[in-house]
Motif scaffolding. Structure first.
Motif, PDB file in Angstrom:
ATOM      1  N   TYR A  72      -8.512 -15.927  -5.747  1.00 59.93           N
ATOM      2  CA  TYR A  72      -7.323 -15.149  -5.367  1.00 59.93           C
ATOM      3  C   TYR A  72      -7.485 -13.812  -6.444  1.00 59.93           C
ATOM      4  CZ  TYR A  72      -2.522 -13.396  -5.907  1.00 59.93           C
ATOM      5  OH  TYR A  72      -1.351 -12.588  -5.824  1.00 59.93           O
ATOM      6  N   ASN A  73      -7.280 -12.726  -5.897  1.00 61.00           N
ATOM      7  CA  ASN A  73      -6.935 -11.609  -6.960  1.00 61.00           C
ATOM      8  C   ASN A  73      -6.121 -10.685  -6.115  1.00 61.00           C
ATOM      9  OD1 ASN A  73      -8.554 -10.469  -4.583  1.00 61.00           O
ATOM     10  ND2 ASN A  73     -10.460 -10.675  -5.789  1.00 61.00           N
ATOM     11  N   ARG A  74      -5.710  -9.227  -6.523  1.00 59.33           N
ATOM     12  CA  ARG A  74      -4.843  -8.322  -5.957  1.00 59.33           C
ATOM     13  C   ARG A  74      -4.985  -7.762  -4.718  1.00 59.33           C
ATOM     14  NH1 ARG A  74      -2.661  -4.173  -9.665  1.00 59.33           N
ATOM     15  NH2 ARG A  74      -0.749  -4.287  -8.119  1.00 59.33           N
ATOM     16  N   THR A  75      -6.350  -8.052  -4.052  1.00 60.27           N
ATOM     17  CA  THR A  75      -6.741  -7.199  -2.966  1.00 60.27           C
ATOM     18  C   THR A  75      -6.185  -8.130  -1.753  1.00 60.27           C
ATOM     19  OG1 THR A  75      -8.753  -8.809  -2.589  1.00 60.27           O
ATOM     20  CG2 THR A  75      -8.844  -6.890  -4.031  1.00 60.27           C
ATOM     21  N   ILE A  76      -6.371  -7.410  -0.573  1.00 60.70           N
ATOM     22  CA  ILE A  76      -5.879  -8.121   0.816  1.00 60.70           C
ATOM     23  C   ILE A  76      -6.486  -9.267   1.121  1.00 60.70           C
ATOM     24  CG2 ILE A  76      -5.481  -7.683   3.154  1.00 60.70           C
ATOM     25  CD1 ILE A  76      -3.630  -5.979   1.445  1.00 60.70           C
ATOM     26  N   SER A  77      -7.683  -9.492   0.819  1.00 56.21           N
ATOM     27  CA  SER A  77      -8.641 -10.605   0.944  1.00 56.21           C
ATOM     28  C   SER A  77      -8.263 -11.562   0.058  1.00 56.21           C
ATOM     29  CB  SER A  77     -10.232 -10.466   1.101  1.00 56.21           C
ATOM     30  OG  SER A  77     -10.580 -10.049  -0.381  1.00 56.21           O
ATOM     31  N   GLY A  78      -8.099 -11.282  -1.154  1.00 61.66           N
ATOM     32  CA  GLY A  78      -7.548 -12.291  -2.244  1.00 61.66           C
ATOM     33  C   GLY A  78      -5.951 -12.904  -1.823  1.00 61.66           C
ATOM     34  N   ALA A  79      -5.139 -11.758  -1.314  1.00 61.26           N
ATOM     35  CA  ALA A  79      -3.735 -12.174  -0.859  1.00 61.26           C
ATOM     36  C   ALA A  79      -4.217 -13.568   0.250  1.00 61.26           C
ATOM     37  CB  ALA A  79      -2.954 -11.244  -0.308  1.00 61.26           C
ATOM     38  N   LEU A  80      -4.852 -13.024   1.214  1.00 53.93           N
ATOM     39  CA  LEU A  80      -5.161 -14.079   2.160  1.00 53.93           C
ATOM     40  C   LEU A  80      -5.741 -15.526   1.693  1.00 53.93           C
ATOM     41  CD1 LEU A  80      -6.542 -11.859   5.171  1.00 53.93           C
ATOM     42  CD2 LEU A  80      -4.136 -12.923   4.947  1.00 53.93           C
ATOM     43  N   ILE A  81      -6.709 -15.513   0.628  1.00 58.14           N
ATOM     44  CA  ILE A  81      -7.116 -16.583  -0.031  1.00 58.14           C
ATOM     45  C   ILE A  81      -5.922 -17.239  -0.719  1.00 58.14           C
ATOM     46  CG2 ILE A  81      -8.574 -17.345  -1.835  1.00 58.14           C
ATOM     47  CD1 ILE A  81     -10.531 -15.212  -0.940  1.00 58.14           C
ATOM     48  N   GLY A  82      -4.988 -16.509  -1.350  1.00 51.96           N
ATOM     49  CA  GLY A  82      -4.058 -16.883  -2.189  1.00 51.96           C
ATOM     50  C   GLY A  82      -3.098 -17.693  -1.271  1.00 51.96           C
ATOM     51  N   ALA A  83      -2.832 -17.114   0.065  1.00 53.28           N
ATOM     52  CA  ALA A  83      -1.864 -17.697   0.948  1.00 53.28           C
ATOM     53  C   ALA A  83      -2.355 -18.917   1.563  1.00 53.28           C
ATOM     54  CB  ALA A  83      -1.774 -16.604   2.342  1.00 53.28           C
ATOM     55  N   PHE A  84      -3.686 -19.158   1.613  1.00 57.00           N
ATOM     56  CA  PHE A  84      -4.444 -20.456   2.028  1.00 57.00           C
ATOM     57  C   PHE A  84      -4.113 -21.383   0.949  1.00 57.00           C
ATOM     58  CE2 PHE A  84      -8.026 -23.211   1.277  1.00 57.00           C
ATOM     59  CZ  PHE A  84      -8.047 -23.984   2.344  1.00 57.00           C
ATOM     60  N   TRP A  85      -4.359 -21.146  -0.339  1.00 57.75           N
ATOM     61  CA  TRP A  85      -4.264 -22.012  -1.515  1.00 57.75           C
ATOM     62  C   TRP A  85      -2.805 -22.405  -1.769  1.00 57.75           C
ATOM     63  CZ3 TRP A  85      -7.603 -24.978  -2.635  1.00 57.75           C
ATOM     64  CH2 TRP A  85      -9.030 -24.679  -2.831  1.00 57.75           C
ATOM     65  N   GLY A  86      -1.995 -21.481  -1.145  1.00 56.14           N
ATOM     66  CA  GLY A  86      -0.424 -21.705  -1.337  1.00 56.14           C
ATOM     67  C   GLY A  86       0.122 -22.509  -0.255  1.00 56.14           C
ATOM     68  N   PHE A  87      -0.476 -22.598   0.960  1.00 52.44           N
ATOM     69  CA  PHE A  87      -0.260 -23.380   2.085  1.00 52.44           C
ATOM     70  C   PHE A  87      -0.739 -24.844   1.646  1.00 52.44           C
ATOM     71  CE2 PHE A  87      -1.365 -25.940   5.975  1.00 52.44           C
ATOM     72  CZ  PHE A  87       0.217 -25.746   6.567  1.00 52.44           C
ATOM     73  N   VAL A  88      -1.975 -24.916   1.091  1.00 57.62           N
ATOM     74  CA  VAL A  88      -2.561 -26.342   0.761  1.00 57.62           C
ATOM     75  C   VAL A  88      -1.599 -26.910  -0.296  1.00 57.62           C
ATOM     76  CG1 VAL A  88      -4.516 -27.298  -0.446  1.00 57.62           C
ATOM     77  CG2 VAL A  88      -4.811 -25.838   1.388  1.00 57.62           C
ATOM     78  N   THR A  89      -1.433 -26.065  -1.440  1.00 61.17           N
ATOM     79  CA  THR A  89      -0.370 -26.513  -2.574  1.00 61.17           C
ATOM     80  C   THR A  89       0.893 -27.120  -2.132  1.00 61.17           C
ATOM     81  OG1 THR A  89      -1.733 -25.272  -4.079  1.00 61.17           O
ATOM     82  CG2 THR A  89       0.575 -26.079  -4.747  1.00 61.17           C
ATOM     83  N   GLY A  90       1.646 -26.199  -1.413  1.00 60.32           N
ATOM     84  CA  GLY A  90       2.901 -26.490  -0.653  1.00 60.32           C
ATOM     85  C   GLY A  90       3.092 -27.644   0.209  1.00 60.32           C
ATOM     86  N   PHE A  91       1.852 -27.718   1.061  1.00 62.34           N
ATOM     87  CA  PHE A  91       1.723 -29.039   1.861  1.00 62.34           C
ATOM     88  C   PHE A  91       1.608 -30.184   0.975  1.00 62.34           C
ATOM     89  CE2 PHE A  91      -0.358 -32.406   4.089  1.00 62.34           C
ATOM     90  CZ  PHE A  91       0.351 -32.180   5.288  1.00 62.34           C
ATOM     91  N   CYS A  92       0.810 -30.120   0.281  1.00 60.24           N
ATOM     92  CA  CYS A  92       0.773 -31.195  -0.912  1.00 60.24           C
ATOM     93  C   CYS A  92       2.042 -31.784  -1.405  1.00 60.24           C
ATOM     94  CB  CYS A  92      -0.359 -31.191  -1.818  1.00 60.24           C
ATOM     95  SG  CYS A  92      -1.996 -31.160  -1.075  1.00 60.24           S
ATOM     96  N   TRP A  93       2.768 -30.970  -1.855  1.00 58.43           N
ATOM     97  CA  TRP A  93       3.998 -31.177  -2.553  1.00 58.43           C
ATOM     98  C   TRP A  93       5.269 -31.562  -1.561  1.00 58.43           C
ATOM     99  CZ3 TRP A  93       5.401 -31.907  -7.326  1.00 58.43           C
ATOM    100  CH2 TRP A  93       4.632 -31.607  -8.704  1.00 58.43           C
ATOM    101  N   GLY A  94       4.957 -30.970  -0.507  1.00 59.37           N
ATOM    102  CA  GLY A  94       6.020 -31.251   0.649  1.00 59.37           C
ATOM    103  C   GLY A  94       5.722 -32.722   1.215  1.00 59.37           C
ATOM    104  N   TRP A  95       4.607 -33.058   1.067  1.00 56.92           N
ATOM    105  CA  TRP A  95       4.126 -34.525   1.777  1.00 56.92           C
ATOM    106  C   TRP A  95       4.831 -35.599   0.544  1.00 56.92           C
ATOM    107  CZ3 TRP A  95       1.554 -38.639   0.315  1.00 56.92           C
ATOM    108  CH2 TRP A  95       1.284 -39.695   1.277  1.00 56.92           C
ATOM    109  N   PHE A  96       4.142 -34.979  -0.747  1.00 54.49           N
ATOM    110  CA  PHE A  96       4.500 -36.143  -1.703  1.00 54.49           C
ATOM    111  C   PHE A  96       6.191 -36.140  -1.929  1.00 54.49           C
ATOM    112  CE2 PHE A  96       5.518 -36.830  -6.062  1.00 54.49           C
ATOM    113  CZ  PHE A  96       5.042 -38.042  -6.355  1.00 54.49           C
ATOM    114  N   LEU A  97       6.835 -35.064  -1.856  1.00 52.79           N
ATOM    115  CA  LEU A  97       8.378 -35.190  -2.062  1.00 52.79           C
ATOM    116  C   LEU A  97       8.957 -36.008  -1.003  1.00 52.79           C
ATOM    117  CD1 LEU A  97       9.132 -31.581  -2.913  1.00 52.79           C
ATOM    118  CD2 LEU A  97       9.226 -33.562  -4.355  1.00 52.79           C
ATOM    119  N   ALA A  98       8.469 -35.745   0.462  1.00 47.98           N
ATOM    120  CA  ALA A  98       8.932 -36.607   1.477  1.00 47.98           C
ATOM    121  C   ALA A  98       8.615 -38.107   1.265  1.00 47.98           C
ATOM    122  CB  ALA A  98       8.644 -36.225   2.968  1.00 47.98           C
TER     123      ALA A  98
END
Length: 128
Positions: A72-98
Motif C-alpha cells: 500500500y502507498n498513496r498512488t492509484i495502484s497502491g490504493a487498489l492494493i489497499g482496497a484488496f487488503w481492506g476487503f480481505v481484512t473486512g471479510f475476516c472480521w465480518g466472518w469472525f463477528l458472525a
C-alpha cells in the motif's frame, strides 16, 4: 413442553413465534464477511483518493497504512492494493463477528432450553 397459557389469544402465538425466530436466526458468515469487506475496501480506496486530491503535499500520513497492508502507498495502484487488503481484512472480521455472534447465541439458547426443561420437570415431579 410447557402447557400453553389459557389466557393468551390463539392468534398471537404463531405471529410472535415467527418474530422471535427472525430475531434469533443465525447470521450468514459469508454474507457479513463480504459486506464488511466491501465496506472496508471502499472506505480505504476513498480515503486514499481523498488524501491524494485534498492533501497533495502529503501532510496526513496515510502511507503508514503500508505498515499493515503490504504494497500500500498513496498512488492509484497502491490504493487498489489497499482496497484488496481492506476487503480481505473486512471479510475476516465480518466472518469472525458472525461466527462469534452465532456461537454465543447458540450457547445462550441451549442454556435457556435446559433451564426451561429442568423447571418444567420440577413442576411435574412436584405433582406426583
Amino acid at each position: 413442553m410447557p402447557l400453553p397459557d389459557q389466557n393468551e389469544p390463539q392468534g398471537v402465538a404463531p405471529a410472535l413465534e415467527r418474530q422471535v425466530a427472525l430475531v434469533f436466526a443465525p447470521l450468514d458468515k459469508r454474507a457479513l464477511g463480504v459486506a464488511l469487506g466491501f465496506t472496508v475496501a471502499v472506505v480505504l480506496l476513498a480515503a486514499t483518493v481523498a488524501s491524494r486530491v485534498l492533501d497533495p503535499g502529503g501532510r496526513f500520513p496515510i502511507e503508514l497504512l503500508g505498515q499493515f497492508f503490504f504494497g500500500y502507498n498513496r498512488t492509484i495502484s497502491g490504493a487498489l492494493i489497499g482496497a484488496f487488503w481492506g476487503f480481505v481484512t473486512g471479510f475476516c472480521w465480518g466472518w469472525f463477528l458472525a461466527f462469534a455472534r452465532n456461537f454465543v447465541l447458540a450457547v445462550w439458547l441451549m442454556i435457556m432450553r435446559v433451564r426451561n426443561d429442568v423447571a418444567s420437570s420440577r413442576v411435574f415431579l412436584d405433582h406426583i
